[in-house]
Design an enzyme around this catalytic site. Structure first.
Site, mmCIF file in Angstrom:
data_model
loop_
_atom_site.group_PDB
_atom_site.id
_atom_site.type_symbol
_atom_site.label_atom_id
_atom_site.label_comp_id
_atom_site.label_asym_id
_atom_site.label_seq_id
_atom_site.Cartn_x
_atom_site.Cartn_y
_atom_site.Cartn_z
ATOM 1 N N PRO A 179 0.827 -1.214 0.000
ATOM 2 C CA PRO A 179 0.000 0.000 0.000
ATOM 3 C C PRO A 179 0.856 1.257 0.000
ATOM 4 C CG PRO A 179 0.015 -0.994 2.176
ATOM 5 C CD PRO A 179 0.751 -1.951 1.274
ATOM 6 N N GLY A 181 0.548 4.178 -1.271
ATOM 7 C CA GLY A 181 -0.068 5.471 -0.958
ATOM 8 C C GLY A 181 -0.164 5.695 0.536
ATOM 9 N N ASP A 182 -0.479 4.632 1.262
ATOM 10 C CA ASP A 182 -0.576 4.715 2.715
ATOM 11 C C ASP A 182 0.796 4.870 3.364
ATOM 12 O OD1 ASP A 182 -3.235 4.704 3.565
ATOM 13 O OD2 ASP A 182 -3.436 2.552 3.298
ATOM 14 N N LEU A 183 1.808 4.260 2.788
ATOM 15 C CA LEU A 183 3.114 4.214 3.447
ATOM 16 C C LEU A 183 4.048 5.349 3.058
ATOM 17 C CD1 LEU A 183 3.741 0.364 3.302
ATOM 18 C CD2 LEU A 183 3.200 1.746 5.302
ATOM 19 N N PRO A 186 3.299 9.037 5.269
ATOM 20 C CA PRO A 186 3.901 9.185 6.595
ATOM 21 C C PRO A 186 5.390 9.470 6.579
ATOM 22 C CG PRO A 186 3.112 6.936 6.230
ATOM 23 C CD PRO A 186 2.568 7.772 5.138
#
Length: 412
Positions: A179, A181-183, A186
């Protein structure tokens, strides 16, 4: 550990799911005290209920015992403290302001507008703590975005264009299994947070750090000039091979696949020599980089035939002997058990906080090696509200009666 880069810093963590918790995980790994704020009425961070679970009987798809813990929380909750606080209760606002009064950082990943409604947005908290760094991670940024304004990894991958950079020309979009986009967001959030902390040391003023998942991923898509490739007639999607860097790509071996990266003259000579085809080194079809790109399909065909007859390990060994970057393609299970990344603490084993290493599981470490600091995630993930007394009584000085009243009213 006292020689950690962020030792002495306190982070109030309002995040759930993956993007925000990964940011605060990294801050914890760098030494910050991370206090995770979770809603007692909903069971806390949604990732506490992600399958699979680890418990006394090992790994299972469904929770079998009360102390079974989601592997997601086992990974993302390490090094953090947990307090419960129902921010929808008006009495919680004052408690939260007490939490941030002496904190250095707040990290949140609510949808835009939620923190304003709860009275815990940056403008409200700045009055309580002018030095506060307030980091927001959202799908599209603080101004909001299209549709529902809500985003998850696949939405971000779709909008960023990255799904049409991989795969075969004309094929369906390819969603990255990781993922990304999620990682990715951050990582920029941590860069922004640490930068704002450094600036606050000089100015005495905190600030709002606003990171968009879409912006973070699209900025990386723009690092590679796909639009320029398109303008000059180069395909944006080339499958497993990259003709404009030939020889370059993923090739089948007799027992697997190898990755080959040989775009320079020296590397290309190494490939041909490793193949026992020294006669092709000075061949006018392949002597220069432009010639190799022009005849990429022909060159890749020759290399592919050579690879197909040999085991992957032997191909890599022969290429390495001639200084050519190449590697076997591994699956995730093999990759996270590589002694090199284990020795550097980039991937670490994880265990259940009560039952220990009841399964062979790996988790992300802190993939930065400092020469003068120690980093890592040694502390286990907390149970929901495990540190209420430590934080509300020990740090904020609330009396036993005050804590009991807040508990009875389900505020904490």
């Amino acid at each position: 550990m006292t020689d950690q880069p962020l030792a002495g810093r306190t982070v109030i963590d309002l995040t759930t799911a993956l993007a925000g918790p990964y940011a605060t995980l990294l801050l914890a790994g760098l030494g910050a005290t991370v206090i995770k704020v979770e809603n007692p009425l909903t069971g806390g961070d949604t990732s506490r209920n992600n399958a699979p679970y680890l418990g006394r009987d090992g790994l299972a798809l469904a929770r079998r015992h009360d102390d079974d813990m989601s592997v997601s929380m086992l990974v993302r909750g390490r090094g953090k403290k947990s307090v419960t606080l129902n921010l929808k209760d008006p009495r919680a606002t004052a408690v939260f302001h007490d939490l941030v009064r002496d904190a250095d950082v707040v990290v949140e990943n609510y949808s835009p507008g939620v923190t304003e409604r709860l009275g815990i947005d940056y403008a409200s908290l700045r009055e309580t703590n002018p030095r506060l760094v307030y980091t927001s991670i959202s799908g599209f940024g603080a101004q909001g975005g299209p549709g529902s304004g809500k985003a998850m990894d696949s939405i971000i991958q779709a909008l960023s264009g990255v799904m049409l950079t991989a795969g075969e020309p004309g094929g369906d979009p390819v969603r990255f299994g990781l993922p990304i986009g999620d990682l990715l967001a951050p990582l920029f959030a941590v860069v922004g947070t640490v930068s704002a902390l450094l600036q606050a040391e000089t100015t005495g003023q905190g600030q709002h750090v606003d990171v968009s998942m879409l912006g973070a991923l699209t900025s990386l898509v723009a690092c590679e000039p796909f639009d320029a490739f398109d303008a000059v007639g180069l395909p944006q999607r080339t499958g497993s091979m990259v003709p404009r860097l030939a020889p370059f790509g993923i090739l089948p071996a007799a027992d697997g696949h190898i990755a080959l990266c040989a775009p320079t003259d020296a590397f290309a000579r190494g490939v041909l020599t490793a193949m026992g085809r020294d006669d092709l080194v000075a061949d006018e079809r392949f002597r220069t980089r432009d010639q190799r790109v022009d005849r990429a399909d022909e060159l890749h065909g020759l290399i592919g035939d050579w690879c197909a007859a040999l085991p992957a390990a032997e191909i890599v060994a022969r290429l390495a002997e001639h200084g050519v970057p190449a590697a076997e393609v591994r699956d995730p299970r093999q990759a996270v058990r590589d002694p090199l990344v284990r020795e550097r603490g980039e991937v670490v084993p994880i265990a259940h906080p009560r039952h220990g290493a009841v399964a062979d599981l790996s988790a992300t470490g802190v993939p930065i090696v400092f020469s003068g600091a120690t980093v890592g995630l040694d502390a286990p993930p907390p149970a929901l509200g495990e540190h209420n007394d430590h934080v509300y009584h020990g740090l904020l000085g609330y009396s036993t009666d005050e804590i009991a009243a807040l508990t009875a009213a389900s505020v904490i």
